[in-house]
Design a protein around this motif. Structure first.
Motif, PDB file in Angstrom:
ATOM      1  N   LEU A 267       0.828  -1.206   0.000  1.00  0.00           N
ATOM      2  CA  LEU A 267       0.000   0.000   0.000  1.00  0.00           C
ATOM      3  C   LEU A 267       0.862   1.257   0.000  1.00  0.00           C
ATOM      4  O   LEU A 267       0.606   2.198  -0.750  1.00  0.00           O
ATOM      5  N   TRP A 268       1.897   1.261   0.819  1.00  0.00           N
ATOM      6  CA  TRP A 268       2.754   2.441   0.962  1.00  0.00           C
ATOM      7  C   TRP A 268       3.585   2.701  -0.292  1.00  0.00           C
ATOM      8  O   TRP A 268       3.622   3.809  -0.823  1.00  0.00           O
ATOM      9  N   HIS A 269       4.235   1.660  -0.797  1.00  0.00           N
ATOM     10  CA  HIS A 269       5.098   1.835  -1.964  1.00  0.00           C
ATOM     11  C   HIS A 269       4.292   2.025  -3.249  1.00  0.00           C
ATOM     12  O   HIS A 269       4.798   2.604  -4.218  1.00  0.00           O
ATOM     13  N   GLY A 270       3.056   1.549  -3.270  1.00  0.00           N
ATOM     14  CA  GLY A 270       2.233   1.714  -4.463  1.00  0.00           C
ATOM     15  C   GLY A 270       1.665   3.113  -4.623  1.00  0.00           C
ATOM     16  O   GLY A 270       1.103   3.432  -5.668  1.00  0.00           O
ATOM     17  N   HIS A 271       1.851   3.948  -3.605  1.00  0.00           N
ATOM     18  CA  HIS A 271       1.337   5.318  -3.653  1.00  0.00           C
ATOM     19  C   HIS A 271       2.304   6.177  -4.468  1.00  0.00           C
ATOM     20  O   HIS A 271       3.016   7.032  -3.932  1.00  0.00           O
ATOM     21  N   ARG A 272       2.282   5.985  -5.778  1.00  0.00           N
ATOM     22  CA  ARG A 272       3.315   6.554  -6.641  1.00  0.00           C
ATOM     23  C   ARG A 272       3.130   8.032  -6.973  1.00  0.00           C
ATOM     24  O   ARG A 272       4.033   8.640  -7.546  1.00  0.00           O
ATOM     25  N   ASP A 273       1.993   8.626  -6.671  1.00  0.00           N
ATOM     26  CA  ASP A 273       1.836  10.057  -6.965  1.00  0.00           C
ATOM     27  C   ASP A 273       1.968  10.904  -5.706  1.00  0.00           C
ATOM     28  O   ASP A 273       1.624  12.078  -5.697  1.00  0.00           O
ATOM     29  N   ARG A 274       2.510  10.289  -4.639  1.00  0.00           N
ATOM     30  CA  ARG A 274       2.636  11.010  -3.373  1.00  0.00           C
ATOM     31  C   ARG A 274       3.647  12.143  -3.490  1.00  0.00           C
ATOM     32  O   ARG A 274       3.491  13.212  -2.892  1.00  0.00           O
ATOM     33  N   HIS A 275       4.722  11.922  -4.249  1.00  0.00           N
ATOM     34  CA  HIS A 275       5.765  12.946  -4.425  1.00  0.00           C
ATOM     35  C   HIS A 275       5.979  13.165  -5.923  1.00  0.00           C
ATOM     36  O   HIS A 275       6.867  12.547  -6.529  1.00  0.00           O
ATOM     37  N   PRO A 276       5.180  14.040  -6.532  1.00  0.00           N
ATOM     38  CA  PRO A 276       5.304  14.281  -7.976  1.00  0.00           C
ATOM     39  C   PRO A 276       6.702  14.758  -8.362  1.00  0.00           C
ATOM     40  O   PRO A 276       7.367  15.456  -7.594  1.00  0.00           O
ATOM     41  N   GLY A 277       7.135  14.372  -9.540  1.00  0.00           N
ATOM     42  CA  GLY A 277       8.433  14.814 -10.042  1.00  0.00           C
ATOM     43  C   GLY A 277       9.537  13.810  -9.860  1.00  0.00           C
ATOM     44  O   GLY A 277      10.604  13.923 -10.484  1.00  0.00           O
ATOM     45  N   GLY A 278       9.327  12.800  -9.018  1.00  0.00           N
ATOM     46  CA  GLY A 278      10.354  11.789  -8.812  1.00  0.00           C
ATOM     47  C   GLY A 278      10.461  10.849  -9.997  1.00  0.00           C
ATOM     48  O   GLY A 278       9.551  10.754 -10.832  1.00  0.00           O
ATOM     49  N   GLN A 279      11.568  10.113 -10.074  1.00  0.00           N
ATOM     50  CA  GLN A 279      11.803   9.222 -11.204  1.00  0.00           C
ATOM     51  C   GLN A 279      10.779   8.102 -11.279  1.00  0.00           C
ATOM     52  O   GLN A 279      10.472   7.605 -12.366  1.00  0.00           O
ATOM     53  N   THR A 280      10.261   7.678 -10.139  1.00  0.00           N
ATOM     54  CA  THR A 280       9.286   6.580 -10.132  1.00  0.00           C
ATOM     55  C   THR A 280       7.858   7.067  -9.888  1.00  0.00           C
ATOM     56  O   THR A 280       6.962   6.262  -9.669  1.00  0.00           O
ATOM     57  N   SER A 281       7.670   8.386  -9.935  1.00  0.00           N
ATOM     58  CA  SER A 281       6.330   8.935  -9.733  1.00  0.00           C
ATOM     59  C   SER A 281       5.441   8.568 -10.919  1.00  0.00           C
ATOM     60  O   SER A 281       5.885   8.558 -12.068  1.00  0.00           O
ATOM     61  N   ALA A 282       4.179   8.257 -10.638  1.00  0.00           N
ATOM     62  CA  ALA A 282       3.250   7.879 -11.699  1.00  0.00           C
ATOM     63  C   ALA A 282       1.828   8.139 -11.225  1.00  0.00           C
ATOM     64  O   ALA A 282       1.546   8.076 -10.023  1.00  0.00           O
ATOM     65  N   PRO A 283       0.915   8.416 -12.145  1.00  0.00           N
ATOM     66  CA  PRO A 283      -0.483   8.621 -11.758  1.00  0.00           C
ATOM     67  C   PRO A 283      -1.081   7.341 -11.183  1.00  0.00           C
ATOM     68  O   PRO A 283      -0.686   6.236 -11.555  1.00  0.00           O
ATOM     69  N   ILE A 284      -2.042   7.500 -10.276  1.00  0.00           N
ATOM     70  CA  ILE A 284      -2.760   6.354  -9.720  1.00  0.00           C
ATOM     71  C   ILE A 284      -3.900   5.991 -10.667  1.00  0.00           C
ATOM     72  O   ILE A 284      -4.717   6.839 -11.005  1.00  0.00           O
ATOM     73  N   THR A 285      -3.937   4.750 -11.097  1.00  0.00           N
ATOM     74  CA  THR A 285      -5.013   4.311 -11.982  1.00  0.00           C
ATOM     75  C   THR A 285      -6.244   3.955 -11.149  1.00  0.00           C
ATOM     76  O   THR A 285      -6.133   3.654  -9.956  1.00  0.00           O
ATOM     77  N   PRO A 286      -7.433   3.979 -11.754  1.00  0.00           N
ATOM     78  CA  PRO A 286      -8.636   3.565 -11.022  1.00  0.00           C
ATOM     79  C   PRO A 286      -8.526   2.155 -10.462  1.00  0.00           C
ATOM     80  O   PRO A 286      -8.994   1.882  -9.355  1.00  0.00           O
TER      81      PRO A 286
END
Length: 312
Positions: A267-286
């Motif tokens: 749950l924690w690591h899958g929160h990829r839009d928590r810090h926008p701009g990072g190399q692994t940042s990504a939008p959360i899909t539905p």
């Protein structure tokens, strides 16, 4: 609310399997019913104007009858097919059931009096919200009516398996009964955002994490200022041997907390839009948001029932 799927007599006699197809959008067999529901249920002109205002309808974007914005229930029922579900969702949000009931009482002022009701026998009030829910169920729509609660207005939400929905409701209730009202609040909010007609995937994920934090931080990181789910994960990572599950492992001893810890990490690591701009940042899909909601439901249920305990 869902109902068991119905089969035509011909299908039953032929012993065909039950058709469990879920229909997205506005299928042809649902469209006439939705238009009739709008026409028959919208009893005030002001409600039409509120829908137009809330949806910000514009003649430059959409084609309307006579080239003008709807101003009556009949005209509202004839909006383009692409707008039908939005109109229905908006009408639920605007409490169409309450508006219809108020209009009914104005027309039948004696309806609430038992004696007068017997003498005048007014027409029975038909709740448009119940009628809509039945229509959607009959059509095997991918959407159903979301009932109101303390988090959101009524509206349309995606149909979810009854058992899954009941499990989520149980987790919310369990969180409340254990004193974690915020966890229950965020679970409800997360569910609403994830399964709405137009999902808010990012918001749903945020609230799923918050729900878990509300039950986990007091148990495993209460002394840490500004603790997060990440703080809880570090505690269980470093001191996992100090905790155990109420369940037994294959050796008959208390099971380790590895599974709970893995769910928290996912749950924690899958929160990829928590810090926008990072190399692994990504939008959360539905789909990711829905998965996060169900992980949160399980974690809140487990932690609210003391499934993880500290060893003596």
């Amino acid at each position: 609310m869902t109902t068991p799927p119905w089969q035509p007599l011909s299908a039953r006699e032929a012993e065909l399997p039950v058709d469990r197809t879920i229909h997205e959008g506005v299928p042809e067999h649902l469209e006439p019913g939705l238009r009739s529901w709008i026409r028959d249920s919208v009893v005030t002109e002001s409600l039409v104007h509120r829908v137009v205002a809330a949806l910000k309808l514009n003649t430059d974007v959409h084609s309307f009858e006579n080239g003008r914005l709807p101003s009556s229930a009949r005209e509202l029922s004839r909006v383009p097919t692409s707008l039908l579900l939005d109109v229905v969702d908006c009408l639920l949000y605007l409490d169409i059931g309450e508006v219809a009931h108020h209009s009914y009482l104005v027309k039948h002022p004696n309806a609430t009096s038992p004696l007068a009701a017997v003498l005048s026998k007014p027409a029975k009030f038909v709740d448009p919200v119940d009628a809509l829910d039945a229509l959607l169920g009959d059509a095997a729509s991918a959407y159903q009516v979301r009932e109101t609660d303390d988090v959101s207005h009524a509206g349309l939400e995606r149909v979810v398996d009854v058992t899954v929905a009941e499990s989520a409701a149980m987790a919310m209730h369990r969180a409340e009964s254990s004193g974690r009202d915020d966890a229950s609040f965020y679970l409800r909010s997360s569910w609403t955002k994830a399964y709405a007609l137009h999902p808010d995937a990012s918001g749903a994920y945020v609230d799923a994490v918050r729900a878990v934090e509300d039950v986990a931080i007091p148990l495993y990181a209460s002394a840490v200022p500004r603790a997060t789910l990440g703080t809880v994960i570090r505690e269980l990572d470093h001191n996992g041997a100090a905790y155990s599950m109420v369940m037994l492992d294959n050796n008959g001893g208390p099971a380790k907390v590895d599974t709970v810890l893995s769910l928290m990490k996912l749950l924690w690591h899958g929160h990829r839009d928590r810090h926008p701009g990072g190399q692994t940042s990504a939008p959360i899909t539905p789909e990711a948001a829905q998965a996060a909601v169900h992980i949160a439901v399980l974690l809140v249920q487990l932690l609210s029932t003391s499934a993880v305990t500290r060893n003596p």
